[in-house]
Design an enzyme around this catalytic site. Structure first.
Site, PDB file in Angstrom:
ATOM      1  N   GLY A 105       0.812  -1.210   0.000  1.00 45.44           N
ATOM      2  CA  GLY A 105       0.000   0.000   0.000  1.00 45.44           C
ATOM      3  C   GLY A 105       0.846   1.260   0.000  1.00 45.44           C
ATOM      4  O   GLY A 105       1.688   1.449   0.880  1.00 45.44           O
ATOM      5  N   GLU A 147      -2.590  -8.852   6.261  1.00 44.84           N
ATOM      6  CA  GLU A 147      -2.000  -8.916   7.603  1.00 44.84           C
ATOM      7  C   GLU A 147      -2.246 -10.280   8.251  1.00 44.84           C
ATOM      8  O   GLU A 147      -2.446 -10.386   9.467  1.00 44.84           O
ATOM      9  CB  GLU A 147      -2.518  -7.773   8.476  1.00 44.84           C
ATOM     10  CG  GLU A 147      -2.120  -6.409   7.916  1.00 44.84           C
ATOM     11  CD  GLU A 147      -2.311  -5.277   8.899  1.00 44.84           C
ATOM     12  OE1 GLU A 147      -2.158  -5.519  10.111  1.00 44.84           O
ATOM     13  OE2 GLU A 147      -2.598  -4.155   8.449  1.00 44.84           O
ATOM     14  N   GLY A 180     -33.379  -6.316  -5.092  1.00 43.98           N
ATOM     15  CA  GLY A 180     -32.729  -5.994  -6.365  1.00 43.98           C
ATOM     16  C   GLY A 180     -31.864  -4.753  -6.289  1.00 43.98           C
ATOM     17  O   GLY A 180     -30.831  -4.665  -6.959  1.00 43.98           O
TER      18      GLY A 180
END
Length: 729
Positions: free
Chosen positions: A252, A494, A471
């Site tokens: 990240g 992790e 829906g």
């Protein structure tokens, strides 16, 4: 050529000619219709029912003070005020909240730019407000001053909680830096290393990422392939990526923004490997963001969620870093190349414990959002007529209650568990600062198991909430599909959940074996292990099912499954003469033993919270705790009946009581999700709006989307030729 058909008669031929003529005429008219469509605006139409009034009626049924439950969940009135303050800041800040742009409609580059714009904006605010408070240290104007400092502990938790619920891409990007990169330096680094990086990191003059996972290895940290070879002559480590599978992956912040990284690599000294250790490695030149020599960086591409976060890959080509770049609080390498190992291997992954603790709370928080959306919508949505020929609220259907209310109860239980786990984690950190390692193993194992089972539970729960919208649940604008995409990663990052469950199981097995040898065991929620003989000889004797009495059933299941698993493991170890093979053949049982312990742990935390609750909210929390407990017991009836802990007549009582609780909680469902106190700006869903104005807001969001009405850009090239295609060459 003419359409090839062989009519069977003259009448058939006439009919065919008529159909072709009609299609041709319709095609010619279609250009006029589409032209109208491209400029027409949706009509303003009335609603059949007053959805706002529906939620007002639901709130009037509250049997408890909603605000008091909110404060109890938050821990204090002050904390609740801070959360509201952060939400207000987000709502009225044009950088943090742009009501005209739905992030669901953003491209990946647009979303990432927005993420970094938020990050820089918040940092600018922090630094300016910190300077303001420094110049006025005696100011005491209430919550606003606390907010403006941006650094006070009693605000920071509220800030992170609200921002994490608001935008997971933003919170993850900053969380990688402040929740992994910096805590690793604090936990693994020497005092000199902390001083060297603290100011740079806190001011974001450098931004960090956390490079543990590789293309070929994730949970098996010991198998990582990246190497850090020590060169005694220069007193440097050489960081290298020897194989494709050694490429650091899913990192990240690495793709575009991180300047530095904590890199986990195999330490090699004199051709001898000493295991995996963390190193601080610069990735980019701060002046222009270009990769440093020997560093190769790329983007991992599109993901299920969190697309505002730039996950990337990193490769190293014999990158040299100073010896001091190895984090050396617990393990170290002398200038001469002498290695000193850490007292316990878990110390090397201390930052991951904090992440797992956070994910238990995240599981609760994500479910709070999803349940708020699903329950409010289910209270205003009406389908099918009742005996009075009125359409019923779908929340009145027992099947809907059966899907949502156990999740609602478990969300409260998980919330209280996250608070207790966090307290244990903070206490463990204090112990570590005194170099006391006594609590490390227990918190490490407990956080691993809770992370595994709460994220599994929440991932399934989010999908259940989505389906409860019918829906419309397929629309990205409900907010739940985004929650699903953003949350799914928690089951594998992790630490893969199956692996983490085994870590807890291994710890519990060790505690059980200690207890049988009369050795000292832990004093936490695992202490029941020391009373296994007494528990296994007991059975349920209470005349009425109370939450504290029901806890005994969870305790019984936990110890029974654990003892049976240990017996099987012991038997297979003798049979195979190989403990690794025995473990492999027991993994399913081991995971189930961890699950049983987690169920007990959460139930215990829930009961403790009920005991501490004010009288005004104790009844509703008791009902939720009862529903949570009975639902788990119902799932374990096989074990409880087989071992005669419960009798067959208990089954009817349990199932009837669960249905009775559905009816009770039905009347309180909307007030209960109101107690989560999630403002509309944070909820980000027209279906969960506080005022109940679902349909108009949903229609507005849809029509604000790019290209919602009118012809698509490809109409003239691709659609029109199809409609106007001639029937003759």
């Amino acid at each position: 050529s003419r359409l090839k058909m062989q009519p069977t008669s003259e009448n058939s031929e006439r009919r065919l000619s008529g159909i072709l003529r009609h299609i041709s005429e319709s095609s010619q008219e279609s250009t006029i219709q589409y032209s109208r469509c491209s400029t027409a605006k949706p009509r303003k139409l009335p609603l059949k029912t007053d959805t706002k009034a529906e939620l007002t009626r639901e709130r009037s049924k509250a049997s408890f003070p909603i605000k008091e439950l909110t404060i109890f969940l938050d821990g204090s009135k002050r904390y609740t005020e801070f959360k509201q303050l952060v939400a207000q800041q987000i709502e009225y800040d044009p950088v943090l909240n742009d009501p005209d742009v739905n992030r669901t409609d953003l491209t990946r580059p647009e979303y990432r730019e927005k993420t970094m714009r938020k990050l820089k904006h918040i940092q600018d605010l922090w630094m300016a407000m910190k300077a303001s408070n420094t110049n006025n240290p005696n100011s005491n104007d209430g919550p606003e001053v606390k907010f403006t400092s941006g650094l006070e502990k009693n605000f920071s938790d509220a800030f992170w909680e609200v921002m994490s619920m608001s935008d997971t891409s933003w919170s993850t990007r900053l969380g990688v830096h402040f929740g992994l990169f910096l805590p690793t330096i604090h936990g693994q680094g020497t005092e000199e290393q902390k001083k060297a990086y603290d100011d740079l990191s806190m001011s974001l003059r450098i931004t960090g990422c956390y490079a543990m996972t590789e293309l070929g290895h994730g949970s098996n940290v010991a198998g990582l392939e990246t190497t850090a070879t020590y060169d005694k002559t220069t007193q440097e480590f050489i960081i290298n990526t020897p194989t494709l599978t050694a490429t650091k992956w899913w990192i990240g912040g690495a793709a575009h923004t991180a300047s530095h990284s904590i890199v986990y690599a195999q330490l090699i000294i004199d051709e001898k490997t000493h295991g995996v250790h963390p190193f601080i490695v610069p990735l980019r030149n701060l002046e222009d963001g270009s990769p440093r020599p020997g560093v190769y960086i790329g983007d991992c591409g599109a993901k299920m969620g969190r697309n505002g976060l730039d996950n990337g890959y990193i490769q190293f080509d014999h990158v040299r870093i100073p010896r001091e770049s190895m984090l050396m609080r617990w393990s170290s390498v002398s200038p001469e190349g002498e290695f000193h190992k850490p007292p316990r291997k878990q110390l090397a992954y201390g930052a991951l414990i904090g992440g797992r603790v956070t994910m238990v709370k995240d599981s609760s928080d994500f479910m709070k959002k999803a349940l708020t959306i699903a329950i409010r919508y289910s209270a205003i949505r009406r389908q099918f007529s009742d005996e009075d020929d009125n359409e019923k609220q779908i929340l009145n259907y027992q099947t809907h209650q059966h899907r949502l209310f156990p999740l609602l109860a478990a969300t409260f239980g998980t919330h209280f568990t996250a608070s207790i786990l966090r307290d244990r984690y903070i206490a463990m950190q204090a112990d570590l600062n005194e170099e006391n390692l006594s609590s490390l193993a227990g918190v490490h194992a407990t956080s691993a198991g809770l992370k595994a089972f709460t994220t599994w539970w929440a991932n399934q729960g989010l999908e259940t909430c989505r389906q409860c919208l019918g829906g419309h649940g397929y629309s990205a604008y409900t907010g739940i599909s985004e929650l699903l995409g953003d949350f799914a990663v928690m089951c594998t990052w992790e630490g893969d959940n199956t692996v983490l469950a085994q870590q807890l199981a291994r710890y519990l097995i060790k505690q059980l074996r200690k207890s049988t040898k009369k050795k000292k065991t832990t004093v936490g929620f695992e202490c029941y292990i020391g009373n296994s003989a007494r528990i296994l000889s007991s059975f349920f004797t209470a005349e009425n099912f109370e939450v504290e009495e029901l806890l005994k059933a969870h305790e019984y299941v936990a110890i029974k499954v654990l003892v049976e698993t240990e017996k099987r493991l012991h038997y297979l170890r003798i049979q195979y003469g190989n403990k690794t093979k025995a473990w492999q053949d027991c993994i399913v049982d081991l995971v189930e033993s961890a699950r049983a312990h987690v169920n007990y742990f959460i139930s215990h935390c829930f009961v403790e919270a009920v005991k501490q609750a004010p009288a005004s909210i104790k009844p509703i929390l008791t009902q939720l705790c009862m529903l949570h407990s009975l639902t788990l017991i119902e799932q374990n009836l096989g074990t409880l009946l087989r071992e005669s802990f419960l009798k067959s007549f208990h089954v009817d009582y349990i199932q009837n009581k669960i249905r009775e609780l559905y009816k009770t909680i039905r009347e309180q469902a909307v007030p209960l999700v109101d107690s989560f106190n999630i403002p509309d700006v944070i909820l980000n869903s027209p279906f969960g709006r506080y005022d109940g104005d679902v349909y108009e807001e949903y229609f507005k969001v849809v029509n604000n989307a790019p290209n919602a009405t009118g012809n698509p850009t490809y109409y003239d090239e691709l659609v029109k030729p199809l409609h106007l295609r001639p029937y003759d060459d």
